[in-house]
Design an enzyme around this catalytic site. Structure first.
Site, PDB file in Angstrom:
ATOM      1  N   ASP A   1       2.411 -81.286 -17.686  1.00 14.89           N
ATOM      2  CA  ASP A   1       2.642 -82.102 -18.800  1.00 14.89           C
ATOM      3  C   ASP A   1       2.630 -81.306 -20.137  1.00 14.89           C
ATOM      4  O   ASP A   1       1.737 -80.619 -20.716  1.00 14.89           O
ATOM      5  CB  ASP A   1       1.965 -83.472 -18.885  1.00 14.89           C
ATOM      6  CG  ASP A   1       2.449 -84.544 -19.741  1.00 14.89           C
ATOM      7  OD1 ASP A   1       2.680 -85.386 -19.059  1.00 14.89           O
ATOM      8  OD2 ASP A   1       2.629 -84.235 -21.107  1.00 14.89           O
TER       9      ASP A   1
ATOM     10  N   GLU B   1       8.318 -93.353 -20.582  1.00 18.82           N
ATOM     11  CA  GLU B   1       9.385 -92.592 -21.622  1.00 18.82           C
ATOM     12  C   GLU B   1      10.354 -91.905 -20.753  1.00 18.82           C
ATOM     13  O   GLU B   1      11.484 -92.007 -21.548  1.00 18.82           O
ATOM     14  CB  GLU B   1       8.479 -91.392 -22.262  1.00 18.82           C
ATOM     15  CG  GLU B   1       7.298 -91.889 -23.264  1.00 18.82           C
ATOM     16  CD  GLU B   1       6.479 -90.583 -23.913  1.00 18.82           C
ATOM     17  OE1 GLU B   1       6.926 -89.629 -23.480  1.00 18.82           O
ATOM     18  OE2 GLU B   1       5.785 -91.068 -24.362  1.00 18.82           O
TER      19      GLU B   1
ATOM     20  N   HIS C   1       7.799 -90.409 -11.855  1.00 19.55           N
ATOM     21  CA  HIS C   1       6.893 -89.449 -11.887  1.00 19.55           C
ATOM     22  C   HIS C   1       5.414 -89.906 -11.759  1.00 19.55           C
ATOM     23  O   HIS C   1       5.083 -90.905 -12.168  1.00 19.55           O
ATOM     24  CB  HIS C   1       6.939 -88.497 -13.150  1.00 19.55           C
ATOM     25  CG  HIS C   1       6.853 -89.329 -14.403  1.00 19.55           C
ATOM     26  ND1 HIS C   1       8.120 -90.169 -14.817  1.00 19.55           N
ATOM     27  CD2 HIS C   1       6.101 -89.683 -15.414  1.00 19.55           C
ATOM     28  CE1 HIS C   1       7.795 -90.831 -16.019  1.00 19.55           C
ATOM     29  NE2 HIS C   1       6.645 -90.427 -16.392  1.00 19.55           N
TER      30      HIS C   1
HETATM   31  P1  AMP Z   1       5.633 -91.231 -19.203  1.00 17.22           P
HETATM   32  O1  AMP Z   1       5.156 -91.917 -20.268  1.00 17.22           O
HETATM   33  O2  AMP Z   1       4.775 -91.797 -17.800  1.00 17.22           O
HETATM   34  O3  AMP Z   1       7.066 -91.579 -18.903  1.00 17.22           O
HETATM   35  O4  AMP Z   1       5.404 -89.839 -19.293  1.00 17.22           O
HETATM   36  C1  AMP Z   1       6.225 -89.008 -19.604  1.00 17.22           C
HETATM   37  C2  AMP Z   1       5.487 -87.509 -19.744  1.00 17.22           C
HETATM   38  O5  AMP Z   1       6.322 -86.580 -19.695  1.00 17.22           O
HETATM   39  C3  AMP Z   1       4.395 -87.604 -20.948  1.00 17.22           C
HETATM   40  O6  AMP Z   1       3.196 -87.474 -20.829  1.00 17.22           O
HETATM   41  C4  AMP Z   1       5.136 -86.432 -21.634  1.00 17.22           C
HETATM   42  O7  AMP Z   1       4.254 -85.676 -22.537  1.00 17.22           O
HETATM   43  C5  AMP Z   1       5.800 -85.504 -20.548  1.00 17.22           C
HETATM   44  N1  AMP Z   1       7.049 -84.683 -20.864  1.00 17.22           N
HETATM   45  C6  AMP Z   1       8.053 -85.066 -21.761  1.00 17.22           C
HETATM   46  N2  AMP Z   1       8.958 -83.940 -21.825  1.00 17.22           N
HETATM   47  C7  AMP Z   1       8.315 -82.775 -20.893  1.00 17.22           C
HETATM   48  C8  AMP Z   1       8.805 -81.762 -20.992  1.00 17.22           C
HETATM   49  N3  AMP Z   1       9.807 -81.192 -21.340  1.00 17.22           N
HETATM   50  N4  AMP Z   1       7.993 -80.929 -20.093  1.00 17.22           N
HETATM   51  C9  AMP Z   1       6.697 -81.353 -19.685  1.00 17.22           C
HETATM   52  N5  AMP Z   1       6.369 -82.677 -19.671  1.00 17.22           N
HETATM   53  C10 AMP Z   1       7.237 -83.461 -20.361  1.00 17.22           C
END
Ligand code: AMP
Length: 113
Positions: free
Chosen positions: A31, A96, A101
């Site tokens: 992450d 987000e 995931h």
């Molecule tokens: P969620 O809020 O469950 O949708 O989690 C999305 C997660 O993706 C968050 O913890 C972000 O920090 C992570 N995230 C977003 N963009 C990236 C990226 N390019 N590489 C790795 N993690 C990411």
């Protein structure tokens, strides 16, 4: 048609990420904004927008994601101390990225939910 998203770009290596594991079905990567000392994401390579979209045909895929999350917990030495798997679904959960995931979180005492 499901639109591409940042996680699909990670699967296809169009954007950089720290990939820990990848096979034909799934990808595991760090992450970018870790919420615990250990924080990885397990995703299907194909786009499933959220948990709400899983189908019966995805049952082996989901099981594979879970088994891989456990294997990662072992590899990262949080298997015995404990870890948390989280799947956020839709707006109120804080989801987000519209690509299913599983968060793997550990390496410290996590707050109670
Ligand atoms: P969620 O809020 O469950 O949708 O989690 C999305 C997660 O993706 C968050 O913890 C972000 O920090 C992570 N995230 C977003 N963009 C990236 C990226 N390019 N590489 C790795 N993690 C990411």
């Amino acid at each position: 048609m499901k639109k591409n998203n940042v996680f699909k770009d990670i699967v296809e290596k169009k954007i950089p990420s720290e990939i820990l594991y990848q096979d034909k079905k799934i990808t595991v990567f760090s992450d970018i904004s870790p919420k615990a000392p250990v924080h990885f994401l397990v995703i299907p390579n194909k786009i499933i927008p959220s948990l709400n979209y899983i189908k019966k045909r995805d049952k082996n895929l989901i099981f594979h994601m879970l088994r891989t999350a456990i294997a990662i917990a072992k590899k990262k030495k949080i298997y015995r101390t404990g870890y948390r798997l989280i799947i956020n679904c839709n707006k109120n959960s804080g989801q987000e990225v519209p690509h299913l995931h599983i968060h793997i979180l550990g390496g410290k005492k996590l707050p109670s939910i």
